[in-house]
Design an enzyme around this catalytic site. Structure first.
Site: not given
Lengths: 333, 333
Positions: A56-57, A105, A219
């Site tokens: 999603g990044h 991360k 997020h």
């Protein structure tokens, strides 16, 4: 929910398959367990770099697999950490005897699963080191994190440590330079709109038509506070001020400035934000030695951006300038 | 309206200034009249390429100024053609005696204003040729166009003709290859959401929560029809079918396939669309010789994408592969 997808449960697999089909000269995709490696592997004992995390990044991380950056990326489900299995498989795949650096991360799931994978790899006599990226100055703890979150600064860690590995640094040296970037990079973001996780089907939070969330996570985790919609300059200042306070930059220091789009924000707006960041640093006498503007670490279709500032020494700048050849980021070759 | 802007009337100027500040090694910006030229000009008599048009499609065109593509870009107001003045000034600035090719997207205002600028330049003994890009198969005439609209195929025209100019082709030859690309490139787009022009302040059209517009233009002009929200595969087929019908591709032919994001669509979704396009062509026995996936010709924050297919010969592929070094698109150097 309007998305160009087929099955909400299958988004990552179909997307990674499309990515593999589009870029066979850059990447090789392993589906089970899933990781993305370079199409051409070196056999020369280079230190290998792996990153990963929830999908999603994009283009982070798979878009940064290639010469000068990562050796492999491990995509989890959307906004969900990959399990240790694919991380271990990627680690085994890329190790050439010189060891593997995990760039993680700072999210609880990522940290735990990379740690487990590292232990399993070490049991097979693969040398693994890890660095934890925690550049987000917005909040100390959050929904998914103890300590600061890792956000857009991750790209600079991957770029600079990747170049160090490419020039032949050993595992200890590559790890040290990655950590030096982490120690000197700070970010903060803003959301103008939420994003919708495909398998959830509804926006991850609500934001009124006249407010923005300062300090948003990648997020959609809550940030510092909400403010009424303001000008680009005012919003940018709310991102820059906490970074400057934390970095304590002084006149004459060199920096790499990175304005990152969250996915749904036009490039033209990112350049307006960049103009303000550049002005603020110029007023302080800080040197913007290099700059990067684009949507590289996104939150699906979220509108917004983040500002990242790296206090850079000459070695970091040299490594930042070094050639890179990945799907999403290329220069010098 | 939520945008990272300061003054809706000043969006283009502030954005272009930020662009100039961020990329001094690539571009030099002239503000009055406004055009973006290469930072380093060659004095070797290379044919110069200029494109331009309304802003809001970034990185097109200014992001493509540099070695291997454009010599200058002329940005108008958002979704509004630049006047002849800046086009003429850019033409004068980049001409090195070998002549200038104007690459014009087929919108009435662009065509007229580039034509006027070309006449004025010719009166000053600058040789100017023009090509009109009209790759959009969706509609024959539209709100802003007589004939087909020029959309994402423009990037392939700029890339391939730019490489021809760089290798030393004369004006006639560069114009001919640009026209050959135009004759063989077709596109069609879809919108999942509208976009908001800053100085208008409200979305340019309404689209219900459960419908998408097939055949959308890059300014939100109406397309062919609206359909209920469908899967990525079904929507992609509605874009690919008209292109295939028009191009009449046969088994064994070579193509460049380009899936372009409209600005607000995640890269992950573009790769799902790409996967479907690749499958459709494979089923026909058509060779996807090169592929490109990304948001290069956008419509502000519009969600959606377009599919572009170029029937490519070996020379086009060679020129497509040639080195390019612009802010938004780099390879081979």
């Amino acid at each position: 929910m309007k998305k160009l997808i087929n099955d909400p449960q299958n988004v990552v697999l179909e997307s990674v398959r499309g990515f593999a089909l589009a870029h066979p000269e850059h990447v090789a995709v392993h589906e089970d367990p899933m990781f993305v490696a370079r199409a051409e592997k070196k056999e020369d004992g280079k230190v290998a770099l792996i990153s990963g995390g929830g999908s999603g990044h994009e283009p982070l991380h798979a878009g940064f697999v290639g010469y000068g950056m990562l050796d492999a990326a491990v995509p989890g489900a959307v906004f969900t950490s990959p399990t240790p299995d694919p991380i271990l498989a990627a680690t085994q795949d890329v190790d050439r005897g010189a060891g593997v650096l995990h760039i993680v991360k700072n999210y609880t799931g990522d940290v735990l699963n990379f740690e487990t994978a590292a232990e399993l790899a070490e049991a097979e006599d693969i040398k693994v080191t890890s660095v934890i990226v925690n550049d987000d100055v917005a909040v100390e703890d959050s929904l998914y994190t103890a300590g600061r979150r890792g956000v857009a600064g991750t790209m600079l860690v991957e770029k600079i440590a990747g170049a160090a590995a490419e020039r032949g640094d050993d595992l200890e040296a590559v790890t040290a330079i990655a950590q030096r970037v982490i120690d000197n990079v700070r970010s903060m973001g803003v959301a103008l709109s939420a994003c919708t996780v495909p398998h959830a089907g509804t926006p991850s939070f609500d934001l009124a038509e006249d407010e923005v969330e300062i300090g948003i996570g990648i997020h959609g985790e809550p940030g510092r506070h909400r403010i009424p919609m303001a000008t680009a300059d005012e919003i940018t200042d709310q991102l820059v001020d906490p970074i400057l306070k934390d970095l304590n930059l002084t006149s004459g220091e060199k920096t790499v400035v990175f304005v990152n789009g969250m996915g749904g924000t036009p490039l033209s707006e990112l350049y307006i934000v960049y103009g303000r960041v550049a002005k603020r640093l110029k007023d302080l006498g800080v040197d913007v030695t290099r700059s990067l503007v684009g949507s590289y670490i996104t939150s699906l279709e979220m509108q917004g951006c983040s500002v990242t500032i790296l206090r850079a020494d000459d070695e970091m700048i040299d490594l930042y300038d070094a050639p890179v050849n990945t799907v999403a980021y290329r220069k010098g070759m």
